[in-house]
Design an enzyme around this catalytic site. Structure first.
Site: not given
Length: 378
Positions: A97, A182, A229, A319-320
């Site tokens: 990424q 971002y 993404r 993810g987590r």
């Protein structure tokens, strides 16, 4: 058998299963250089169909967090090569990424204490930098400096070079990080982007930077090796909602489909305490975009299987739960229980909470040994 565990071949992707490991910042890279412990972390999780690396900045200017492995220096490329070899040795597929945080940075991270950059001087977000006492800490992002037009072109070139660096490091492809408040999302959002040049104003102008970077990465690597993404209706890091939000991302979907990218990866920020991605909008996006569609955001095995079965998404992103379950694919496929994750170890630290979580068979073997020792001592 669940479709999650079948091979997946479409749009340039050739994956052993449909389970994707999400990009997750872990802040474990001393001097911002990937190391052996990071390679082990990814190796442990290489049974995923696709691993997307933690965000890796394409320049020092693009960095917003300490101990974050970049992709702009030779030592960083060599460090990432250890991780790509480790994943490939286990038959995994690995995308980098590539990332520029824009205004979500701090002067203590930037070269010579310079201000972060963005489309405008509007501040926002949190950075992980050095506080007034020289200690690593979460800090309000510093006020940014607005990029001039020539500098925007330079950032496009930086992303192209970042993609080439990722290929040199052995990655199978790159994911352009255009989500979560971002740099790219700052340009997309008219509540932050007040520019009057070709990168501001109209929907097409606000999308121009994203598409220029997409085109440069495609030219460098090939469309089948580039994903992106996005986070429609995302409000992380003080990103204001705006009337044109949904249509802006549908415009991007149409333009990206024309280019035949490997995938679009949507991030539903509902799992991070933000307003969730509306399901009606996800359906509209799916109808608009016919390529490989990934979705991340607090998914469970059940919800992932249902969305895949309905054709809403092609690949679910976890993810987590991947932080504490290196063998997540095997646990889900066999119905084994999941280990609880430990949020206190998500960011920074050492091996604890990073590479010390056992697989389910390893945990069962440990328990059996402990039981045998206890029985012999009784």
């Amino acid at each position: 058998m669940s479709s999650l565990f079948e091979t997946y071949q479409a749009g340039g992707l050739n994956l052993r299963n449909r389970v994707v490991m999400a990009p997750m910042t872990r802040s474990r890279a001393p001097d911002d250089i990937p190391n052996e412990m990071g390679a082990l972390y990814y190796r442990q999780r290489a049974s995923a169909g696709l691993i997307i690396s933690e965000g890796t900045p394409i320049s020092r200017e693009g960095q917003g967090y300490l101990f974050n492995p970049g992709i702009f220096g030779p030592e960083q490329i060599a460090g990432w090569a250890k991780a790509t070899r480790a994943v490939h040795e286990r038959g995994g597929t690995f995308f980098a990424q590539i990332w520029h945080v824009g205004r979500v940075s701090h002067t203590s991270i930037q070269i010579a204490g310079k201000a972060p950059v963005g489309p405008s001087e509007a501040p926002g977000g949190k950075a992980f930098g050095y506080d007034d006492n020289g200690r690593p800490n979460m800090l309000s992002a510093s006020k940014p400096r607005a990029l001039d037009t020539a500098e925007v072109k330079r950032i496009v070139a930086d992303f192209r070079q970042g993609a080439l660096n990722a290929a040199e490091a052995g990655f199978d492809g790159v994911e352009i990080h255009a989500a979560n408040g971002y740099l790219f999302e700052q340009f997309l959002n008219p509540g932050v982007n007040d520019r009057t040049d070709q990168y501001g104003g109209s929907r097409e102008n606000r999308c121009r930077l994203v598409m220029e970077v997409v085109d440069e990465c495609v030219a460098a690597l090939g469309a089948h090796r580039v994903g992106i993404r996005l986070s429609p209706h995302g409000t992380l890091f003080n990103m204001p909602e705006y009337e044109d939000n949904g249509e802006t991302y549908l415009h991007l979907a149409r333009e990206i489909e024309k280019r035949g990218l490997a995938y679009i990866h949507l991030h539903d920020q509902g799992g991070q305490g933000m307003p969730p991605l509306p399901m009606d909008y996800l359906r509209t996006f799916r109808q608009t975009y016919g390529g490989n569609l990934l979705l991340a955001g607090n998914l469970t095995q059940d919800s992932a299987e249902q969305m895949v079965a309905e054709g809403l998404i092609d690949l679910p992103v976890f993810g987590r739960v991947y932080t504490s379950n290196p063998d997540l694919v095997e646990r889900m496929e066999n119905g084994w229980p999941l280990a609880d994750y430990d949020p206190s170890t998500f960011y920074g630290g050492d091996a604890r909470g990073y590479v010390d979580f056992p697989t389910y068979p390893e945990e069962q073997a440990r328990k059996a040994r402990e039981a045998m020792i206890a029985e012999n001592q009784s």
